[in-house]
Design a protein around this motif. Structure first.
Motif, PDB file in Angstrom:
ATOM      1  N   PHE A   1      -7.599  -7.299  10.473  1.00 31.21           N
ATOM      2  CA  PHE A   1      -7.629  -7.422   9.006  1.00 31.21           C
ATOM      3  C   PHE A   1      -9.050  -7.211   8.481  1.00 31.21           C
ATOM      4  N   ALA A   2     -10.035  -7.691   9.232  1.00 31.07           N
ATOM      5  CA  ALA A   2     -11.440  -7.539   8.787  1.00 31.07           C
ATOM      6  C   ALA A   2     -11.834  -6.067   8.803  1.00 31.07           C
ATOM      7  N   GLY A   3     -11.391  -5.329   9.816  1.00 26.49           N
ATOM      8  CA  GLY A   3     -11.707  -3.897   9.891  1.00 26.49           C
ATOM      9  C   GLY A   3     -11.128  -3.158   8.702  1.00 26.49           C
ATOM     10  N   LEU A   4      -9.893  -3.506   8.387  1.00 28.95           N
ATOM     11  CA  LEU A   4      -9.237  -2.889   7.227  1.00 28.95           C
ATOM     12  C   LEU A   4     -10.021  -3.220   5.944  1.00 28.95           C
ATOM     13  N   ALA A   5     -10.405  -4.495   5.809  1.00 28.31           N
ATOM     14  CA  ALA A   5     -11.122  -4.930   4.602  1.00 28.31           C
ATOM     15  C   ALA A   5     -12.484  -4.248   4.496  1.00 28.31           C
ATOM     16  N   LYS A   6     -13.173  -4.118   5.619  1.00 29.54           N
ATOM     17  CA  LYS A   6     -14.504  -3.491   5.600  1.00 29.54           C
ATOM     18  C   LYS A   6     -14.365  -2.012   5.190  1.00 29.54           C
ATOM     19  N   ASN A   7     -13.403  -1.336   5.797  1.00 26.96           N
ATOM     20  CA  ASN A   7     -13.211   0.084   5.461  1.00 26.96           C
ATOM     21  C   ASN A   7     -12.837   0.282   3.992  1.00 26.96           C
ATOM     22  N   ALA A   8     -12.209  -0.730   3.414  1.00 23.78           N
ATOM     23  CA  ALA A   8     -11.815  -0.626   2.006  1.00 23.78           C
ATOM     24  C   ALA A   8     -12.939  -1.072   1.069  1.00 23.78           C
ATOM     25  N   GLY A   9     -14.082  -1.511   1.634  1.00 24.18           N
ATOM     26  CA  GLY A   9     -15.243  -1.811   0.788  1.00 24.18           C
ATOM     27  C   GLY A   9     -15.562  -3.274   0.576  1.00 24.18           C
TER      28      GLY A   9
ATOM     29  N   ALA B   1      -6.630  -9.967   2.708  1.00 25.51           N
ATOM     30  CA  ALA B   1      -6.696  -8.680   3.403  1.00 25.51           C
ATOM     31  C   ALA B   1      -5.292  -8.097   3.585  1.00 25.51           C
ATOM     32  N   THR B   2      -4.301  -8.987   3.715  1.00 31.67           N
ATOM     33  CA  THR B   2      -2.926  -8.508   3.936  1.00 31.67           C
ATOM     34  C   THR B   2      -2.339  -7.855   2.688  1.00 31.67           C
ATOM     35  N   GLY B   3      -3.086  -7.846   1.596  1.00 36.87           N
ATOM     36  CA  GLY B   3      -2.680  -7.058   0.421  1.00 36.87           C
ATOM     37  C   GLY B   3      -2.825  -5.566   0.699  1.00 36.87           C
ATOM     38  N   GLY B   4      -3.634  -5.233   1.723  1.00 39.50           N
ATOM     39  CA  GLY B   4      -3.761  -3.830   2.138  1.00 39.50           C
ATOM     40  C   GLY B   4      -4.972  -3.121   1.562  1.00 39.50           C
ATOM     41  N   SER B   5      -5.268  -1.950   2.164  1.00 44.31           N
ATOM     42  CA  SER B   5      -6.483  -1.197   1.807  1.00 44.31           C
ATOM     43  C   SER B   5      -6.502  -0.767   0.347  1.00 44.31           C
ATOM     44  N   GLU B   6      -5.373  -0.301  -0.145  1.00 46.55           N
ATOM     45  CA  GLU B   6      -5.388   0.222  -1.517  1.00 46.55           C
ATOM     46  C   GLU B   6      -5.714  -0.892  -2.506  1.00 46.55           C
ATOM     47  N   MET B   7      -5.145  -2.068  -2.260  1.00 44.89           N
ATOM     48  CA  MET B   7      -5.415  -3.199  -3.150  1.00 44.89           C
ATOM     49  C   MET B   7      -6.897  -3.563  -3.118  1.00 44.89           C
ATOM     50  N   ILE B   8      -7.462  -3.633  -1.918  1.00 43.23           N
ATOM     51  CA  ILE B   8      -8.869  -4.025  -1.790  1.00 43.23           C
ATOM     52  C   ILE B   8      -9.769  -2.946  -2.398  1.00 43.23           C
ATOM     53  N   ARG B   9      -9.506  -1.689  -2.032  1.00 41.39           N
ATOM     54  CA  ARG B   9     -10.364  -0.595  -2.518  1.00 41.39           C
ATOM     55  C   ARG B   9     -10.351  -0.518  -4.042  1.00 41.39           C
ATOM     56  N   THR B  10      -9.196  -0.699  -4.645  1.00 39.97           N
ATOM     57  CA  THR B  10      -9.087  -0.630  -6.108  1.00 39.97           C
ATOM     58  C   THR B  10      -9.911  -1.759  -6.740  1.00 39.97           C
ATOM     59  N   ALA B  11      -9.793  -2.963  -6.163  1.00 35.98           N
ATOM     60  CA  ALA B  11     -10.553  -4.108  -6.712  1.00 35.98           C
ATOM     61  C   ALA B  11     -12.053  -3.878  -6.591  1.00 35.98           C
ATOM     62  N   VAL B  12     -12.472  -3.338  -5.445  1.00 39.49           N
ATOM     63  CA  VAL B  12     -13.910  -3.115  -5.223  1.00 39.49           C
ATOM     64  C   VAL B  12     -14.410  -1.995  -6.123  1.00 39.49           C
ATOM     65  N   GLU B  13     -13.705  -0.863  -6.138  1.00 35.81           N
ATOM     66  CA  GLU B  13     -14.196   0.284  -6.918  1.00 35.81           C
ATOM     67  C   GLU B  13     -14.208   0.000  -8.409  1.00 35.81           C
ATOM     68  N   LYS B  14     -13.246  -0.759  -8.869  1.00 34.29           N
ATOM     69  CA  LYS B  14     -13.167  -1.090 -10.297  1.00 34.29           C
ATOM     70  C   LYS B  14     -14.323  -2.022 -10.713  1.00 34.29           C
ATOM     71  N   ASN B  15     -14.730  -2.923  -9.815  1.00 31.92           N
ATOM     72  CA  ASN B  15     -15.657  -3.976 -10.232  1.00 31.92           C
ATOM     73  C   ASN B  15     -17.090  -3.834  -9.749  1.00 31.92           C
ATOM     74  N   ARG B  16     -17.282  -3.124  -8.639  1.00 30.69           N
ATOM     75  CA  ARG B  16     -18.635  -3.007  -8.075  1.00 30.69           C
ATOM     76  C   ARG B  16     -19.660  -2.473  -9.093  1.00 30.69           C
ATOM     77  N   PRO B  17     -19.334  -1.422  -9.856  1.00 29.99           N
ATOM     78  CA  PRO B  17     -20.343  -0.871 -10.768  1.00 29.99           C
ATOM     79  C   PRO B  17     -20.857  -1.895 -11.783  1.00 29.99           C
ATOM     80  N   ASN B  18     -19.971  -2.748 -12.284  1.00 36.10           N
ATOM     81  CA  ASN B  18     -20.397  -3.722 -13.308  1.00 36.10           C
ATOM     82  C   ASN B  18     -20.959  -5.008 -12.716  1.00 36.10           C
TER      83      ASN B  18
END
Ligand SMILES: O=c1ccn([C@@H]2O[C@H](COP(=O)(O)O)[C@@H](O)[C@H]2O)c(=O)[nH]1
Length: 229
Positions: A140-148, A87-104
């Motif tokens: 950290f969990a709040g940040l991670a949840k908001n990032a997907g 989670a300490t990688g930050g929102s942008e890191m988490i959101r990018t990983a989720v958005e890139k991979n969730r569809p597949n």
């Protein structure tokens, strides 16, 4: 219901396969971490998937957003059912990983590590992270949840507060599990399987108390017997 994930913290595929063949009748999920994956690579995930198990690939990615997104993609493409990043990688890191991979990979569980269960207050103080471990886990969990993210890795001590703050659908994956009387080792924030299960853990992760037991099958059975149905 709480599910048991057994941490396959061993050195080789041969050792892992031996353990899996013993525990397989009882256990549905296995965790592959840095020790085993660094030694054996994707072959270990392939072996587990061929035998029909669910795999938590615990590589705790933490890097620039594009690198983590691509690493998560690689992990999912070799068959991992659950992968994680800090989670300490930050929102942008988490959101990018989720958005890139969730569809597949719509069913994959994408999980953020909050504060390691081997860390207590002194580590947070050393790192100048504000508040108690519970404060930091919640932040950290709040940040991670908001990032997907689908959920977090945390200790059992934070389950209640997390479920209250972020709802029962937000998954909690809980290492630092120690059956009564077992060695604490390097863990700091611990609870028994029953305590974690009663508090609502979705998954508990157990390594040494099973893998290093004189009778790993009996140890796994004892852990399973403590979980709420
Ligand atoms: O906060 C964390 C995150 C991951 N782990 C991993 O879980 C297992 C626990 O093993 P035990 O032998 O039961 O202590 C291990 O693979 C860790 O890398 C964690 O403990 N805490």
């Amino acid at each position: 219901m709480t599910k048991l994930i057994v941490a396959l913290d061993v050195d080789s595929l041969a050792e892992a396969e031996k353990a899996v063949d013993k525990l397989g009748g009882k256990v549905e999920w296995f965790k592959v971490g840095k020790q085993l994956f660094t030694a054996e690579g994707p072959a270990i995930v392939e072996m587990l998937k061929k035998k029909g198990f669910k795999v938590f690939l615990d590589l705790k990615f933490h890097d620039i957003p594009n690198t983590v997104a691509q690493a998560v993609k690689s992990a999912l493409s070799i068959g991992a059912d659950m992968v994680n990043f800090h989670a300490t990688g930050g929102s942008e890191m988490i959101r990018t990983a989720v958005e890139k991979n969730r569809p597949n990979y719509p069913n994959a569980e994408l999980i953020a590590v909050t504060v390691l269960t081997s860390s207590g207050q002194s580590v947070l103080d050393e790192l100048q992270v504000a508040g108690t471990p519970e404060d930091a886990v919640l932040r950290f969990a709040g940040l991670a949840k908001n990032a997907g993210a689908d959920g977090v890795v945390c200790s059992a001590l934070e389950i209640e507060a997390l479920k209250k703050a972020y709802g029962s659908e937000f998954k909690v994956v809980v290492p630092g599990i120690r059956p009564k009387g077992s060695s604490v080792d390097d863990q700091k924030r611990i609870m028994t399987p029953k305590q974690a299960s009663d508090l609502g853990a979705d998954y508990i992760v157990v390594g040494r108390p099973i893998m290093k037991a004189a009778d790993p099958v009996a140890a796994a059975e004892a852990v399973l017997a403590e979980l709420s149905i």
